[in-house]
Design a protein around this motif. Structure first.
Motif, mmCIF file in Angstrom:
data_model
loop_
_atom_site.group_PDB
_atom_site.id
_atom_site.type_symbol
_atom_site.label_atom_id
_atom_site.label_comp_id
_atom_site.label_asym_id
_atom_site.label_seq_id
_atom_site.Cartn_x
_atom_site.Cartn_y
_atom_site.Cartn_z
ATOM 1 N N GLY A 133 -37.066 -47.829 -8.270
ATOM 2 C CA GLY A 133 -38.027 -47.871 -9.364
ATOM 3 C C GLY A 133 -39.292 -48.610 -8.989
ATOM 4 O O GLY A 133 -40.407 -48.150 -9.281
ATOM 5 N N GLU A 134 -39.146 -49.761 -8.328
ATOM 6 C CA GLU A 134 -40.332 -50.512 -7.896
ATOM 7 C C GLU A 134 -41.150 -49.710 -6.888
ATOM 8 O O GLU A 134 -42.378 -49.716 -6.920
ATOM 9 C CB GLU A 134 -39.910 -51.844 -7.278
ATOM 10 C CG GLU A 134 -39.577 -52.921 -8.275
ATOM 11 C CD GLU A 134 -40.785 -53.367 -9.090
ATOM 12 O OE1 GLU A 134 -41.929 -53.255 -8.598
ATOM 13 O OE2 GLU A 134 -40.589 -53.822 -10.218
ATOM 14 N N ALA A 135 -40.461 -49.024 -5.973
ATOM 15 C CA ALA A 135 -41.187 -48.207 -4.987
ATOM 16 C C ALA A 135 -41.946 -47.072 -5.669
ATOM 17 O O ALA A 135 -43.093 -46.762 -5.314
ATOM 18 C CB ALA A 135 -40.207 -47.663 -3.953
ATOM 19 N N ILE B 90 -45.815 -37.658 -6.193
ATOM 20 C CA ILE B 90 -44.785 -36.955 -6.969
ATOM 21 C C ILE B 90 -45.435 -35.971 -7.934
ATOM 22 O O ILE B 90 -44.994 -34.812 -8.065
ATOM 23 C CB ILE B 90 -43.906 -37.965 -7.732
ATOM 24 C CG1 ILE B 90 -43.106 -38.814 -6.745
ATOM 25 C CG2 ILE B 90 -42.956 -37.235 -8.693
ATOM 26 C CD1 ILE B 90 -42.321 -39.923 -7.404
ATOM 27 N N ASP B 91 -46.487 -36.406 -8.585
ATOM 28 C CA ASP B 91 -47.192 -35.518 -9.521
ATOM 29 C C ASP B 91 -47.774 -34.312 -8.791
ATOM 30 O O ASP B 91 -47.755 -33.186 -9.309
ATOM 31 C CB ASP B 91 -48.314 -36.283 -10.245
ATOM 32 C CG ASP B 91 -47.764 -37.258 -11.283
ATOM 33 O OD1 ASP B 91 -46.551 -37.209 -11.548
ATOM 34 O OD2 ASP B 91 -48.546 -38.082 -11.801
ATOM 35 N N SER B 92 -48.304 -34.548 -7.588
ATOM 36 C CA SER B 92 -48.883 -33.443 -6.817
ATOM 37 C C SER B 92 -47.815 -32.436 -6.412
ATOM 38 O O SER B 92 -48.059 -31.224 -6.368
ATOM 39 C CB SER B 92 -49.586 -33.987 -5.563
ATOM 40 O OG SER B 92 -50.644 -34.863 -5.918
ATOM 41 N N MET C 103 -53.558 -34.764 -20.666
ATOM 42 C CA MET C 103 -53.467 -36.204 -20.951
ATOM 43 C C MET C 103 -52.248 -36.859 -20.303
ATOM 44 O O MET C 103 -52.019 -38.046 -20.500
ATOM 45 C CB MET C 103 -53.392 -36.430 -22.472
ATOM 46 C CG MET C 103 -54.566 -35.880 -23.253
ATOM 47 S SD MET C 103 -54.348 -36.204 -25.026
ATOM 48 C CE MET C 103 -55.755 -35.305 -25.708
ATOM 49 N N ARG C 104 -51.449 -36.107 -19.531
ATOM 50 C CA ARG C 104 -50.191 -36.660 -19.027
ATOM 51 C C ARG C 104 -50.360 -37.687 -17.915
ATOM 52 O O ARG C 104 -49.409 -38.384 -17.568
ATOM 53 C CB ARG C 104 -49.295 -35.514 -18.548
ATOM 54 C CG ARG C 104 -48.756 -34.686 -19.698
ATOM 55 C CD ARG C 104 -47.930 -33.514 -19.214
ATOM 56 N NE ARG C 104 -47.497 -32.682 -20.349
ATOM 57 C CZ ARG C 104 -46.943 -31.495 -20.233
ATOM 58 N NH1 ARG C 104 -46.740 -30.982 -19.004
ATOM 59 N NH2 ARG C 104 -46.598 -30.805 -21.307
ATOM 60 N N GLY C 105 -51.520 -37.813 -17.373
ATOM 61 C CA GLY C 105 -51.763 -38.839 -16.357
ATOM 62 C C GLY C 105 -52.219 -40.144 -16.976
ATOM 63 O O GLY C 105 -52.935 -40.917 -16.341
ATOM 64 N N HIS C 106 -51.825 -40.413 -18.197
ATOM 65 C CA HIS C 106 -52.320 -41.571 -18.958
ATOM 66 C C HIS C 106 -51.804 -42.901 -18.421
ATOM 67 O O HIS C 106 -50.833 -42.970 -17.665
ATOM 68 C CB HIS C 106 -51.921 -41.430 -20.425
ATOM 69 C CG HIS C 106 -50.451 -41.248 -20.646
ATOM 70 N ND1 HIS C 106 -49.538 -42.258 -20.483
ATOM 71 C CD2 HIS C 106 -49.722 -40.149 -21.023
ATOM 72 C CE1 HIS C 106 -48.320 -41.827 -20.753
ATOM 73 N NE2 HIS C 106 -48.396 -40.530 -21.076
ATOM 74 N N SER C 107 -52.498 -43.963 -18.840
ATOM 75 C CA SER C 107 -52.100 -45.340 -18.571
ATOM 76 C C SER C 107 -52.456 -46.160 -19.802
ATOM 77 O O SER C 107 -52.925 -45.608 -20.812
ATOM 78 C CB SER C 107 -52.845 -45.887 -17.340
ATOM 79 O OG SER C 107 -54.231 -45.989 -17.614
ATOM 80 N N VAL D 12 -44.642 -36.439 -14.143
ATOM 81 C CA VAL D 12 -43.271 -36.544 -13.635
ATOM 82 C C VAL D 12 -43.042 -37.885 -12.937
ATOM 83 O O VAL D 12 -41.997 -38.532 -13.100
ATOM 84 C CB VAL D 12 -42.954 -35.380 -12.678
ATOM 85 C CG1 VAL D 12 -41.580 -35.580 -12.019
ATOM 86 C CG2 VAL D 12 -43.001 -34.060 -13.416
ATOM 87 N N GLY D 13 -44.039 -38.320 -12.154
ATOM 88 C CA GLY D 13 -43.914 -39.591 -11.436
ATOM 89 C C GLY D 13 -43.746 -40.765 -12.382
ATOM 90 O O GLY D 13 -42.917 -41.650 -12.147
ATOM 91 N N LYS D 14 -44.513 -40.775 -13.482
ATOM 92 C CA LYS D 14 -44.415 -41.875 -14.445
ATOM 93 C C LYS D 14 -43.059 -41.872 -15.137
ATOM 94 O O LYS D 14 -42.450 -42.924 -15.342
ATOM 95 C CB LYS D 14 -45.550 -41.773 -15.467
ATOM 96 C CG LYS D 14 -45.602 -42.935 -16.459
ATOM 97 C CD LYS D 14 -46.795 -42.808 -17.379
ATOM 98 C CE LYS D 14 -48.080 -43.111 -16.674
ATOM 99 N NZ LYS D 14 -48.178 -44.544 -16.265
ATOM 100 N N VAL D 15 -42.579 -40.685 -15.516
ATOM 101 C CA VAL D 15 -41.265 -40.595 -16.158
ATOM 102 C C VAL D 15 -40.165 -41.019 -15.177
ATOM 103 O O VAL D 15 -39.230 -41.746 -15.546
ATOM 104 C CB VAL D 15 -41.003 -39.166 -16.671
ATOM 105 C CG1 VAL D 15 -39.568 -39.018 -17.143
ATOM 106 C CG2 VAL D 15 -41.962 -38.828 -17.807
#
Length: 385
Positions: free
Chosen positions: A43-45, A55-57, A123-127, A63-66
């Motif tokens: 998870g930290e990595a 991962i998103d690419s 909007m899925r690349g949100h922070s 997907v990477g955030k989830v």
């Protein structure tokens, strides 16, 4: 700030505890701990922005955030189970807690996936800095995730505090430090939830709160790492001291063990069976296990030799005799045994004679027994020198 040191520390922890698990594969609590450390490490990595982007690419944005949140949350879930199952309790109580925590984890993971799935693709690349925090799916993603973080950090912190009261002094200090860091991380999760709510009406606002929260997060993570390192260092020191102690005792028993096993080779446990050309596969043993095996073989040898000892020293108190006298009697008894073994017609010393206690320590503990045999072994070595 502390992300890379945490990843390194988690990697060391996974390696260390995996080695312990290889020696105790049936240890349920240890399996849970290894799973927790492994999930937290992954998870930290995955939380590194570059990895999330990769991962998103390769898949789809979000997907990477989830994946990061799901795996890290699963690691915290396993950490709670480690504490729960480390405490003595009924099977029913443990199973009930397991069902509750599993249901909570499943609900959170499903909610995170659904929140990301219903978020508009753009909007899925949100922070936390997103200008679209008013979007219900985005706000719920952060609120649900941080709510679970609060629960997991507080629960783990309380467990660490509970163990700190029962642990040895130095280990207790480390757990107290860990608990303080976990409570700090819970506070940062509360602050993030507050920030989400504030930014629903004012996107990008209250940056000062976010800056302060990042500072608190760094300090809390640093405190947690310090506590973990302190506890791990204490455990490592105790472990190395135990290894050195048992290695020294193993070596000091060598003269007595060599003399007894030369007379009775069958005393050595786990020998290759007759008729087998190949040795058994090597089995790793700890230094403690090697010492205990040698100690047991020495004790068995003295039992076998005791009828001869009674013959060479019929009036001696073999149970309480000084170590130097016992060493002399053992030398004479081994010589008598050798003579009788060479004479096939010699009467067995076991005829009408039972084994007698030899070198019984004043204290009833294993250390006292080991010291008694080591003293005899030293005098045997001097006699052979």
């Amino acid at each position: 700030m502390f992300q890379i040191p945490l990843i390194v520390l988690l990697a060391v922890g996974v390696l260390w505890k995996s080695i312990d698990l290889a020696r105790a594969t049936h240890d349920r609590v240890l399996r849970i701990l290894v799973a927790s450390l492994s999930l937290l490490l992954v998870g930290e990595a995955l939380s590194i922005p570059g990895i999330i982007g990769s991962i998103d690419s390769a898949t789809a944005v979000g997907v990477g955030k989830v994946a990061f949140n799901g795996i890290y949350i699963s690691g915290l879930f396993a950490l709670q189970l480690f504490f729960v199952f480390s405490v003595r309790g009924t099977r029913a109580a443990h199973d009930r807690r397991l069902r509750v925590e599993t249901a909570l984890l499943a609900g959170v993971l499903i909610a995170l996936v659904v929140s990301m799935a219903v978020t508009p693709a753009a909007m899925r690349g949100h922070s936390l800095a997103t200008p679209h925090m008013a979007e219900p799916a985005i706000a719920s993603f952060y609120v649900i995730g941080n709510a679970y973080f609060i629960h997991a950090y507080l629960a783990s912190g309380r467990w660490a505090l509970r163990y700190a009261r029962k642990a040895a002094q130095h280990l207790g200090y480390g757990l107290l430090i860990v608990a303080l860091g976990l409570f700090g991380l819970a506070l940062t999760s509360v602050n993030r939830m507050i920030l989400v709510v504030l930014r629903i009406g004012e996107p990008g606002s209250h940056q000062e709160l976010n800056t302060v929260n990042w500072s608190i997060s760094n300090w809390a993570m640093g405190i947690t790492l310090a506590g973990i390192c302190y506890s791990a260092s204490v455990q490592l020191f105790i472990r190395l001291r135990s290894v050195a102690h048992h290695r020294r005792m193993h070596r000091e028993l060598t003269p007595l063990w060599t003399a007894l096993t030369a007379a009775y080779p069958e005393l050595v446990l786990d020998q290759p069976s007759a008729g087998f050309r190949w040795r058994r596969p090597y089995r790793y043993r700890t230094q403690e296990q090697r010492f205990y095996r040698r100690f047991i073989e020495c004790r068995d040898g003295l039992v076998r030799l005791s009828p001869y000892l009674r013959q060479v020293a019929p009036e001696a108190d073999l149970a309480r005799a000084p170590a130097d006298q016992l060493a002399r009697h053992i030398t004479e008894a081994l010589a008598l045994n050798s003579t009788n073994m060479a004479n096939a017609r010699a009467e067995s010393p076991y005829v009408g004679v039972s084994a007698v206690p030899v070198a019984i320590p004043v204290g009833g503990d294993l250390d006292a027994d080991a010291r008694e045999l080591i003293a005899i072994s030293r005098f045997l070595h001097e006699r052979e020198s």
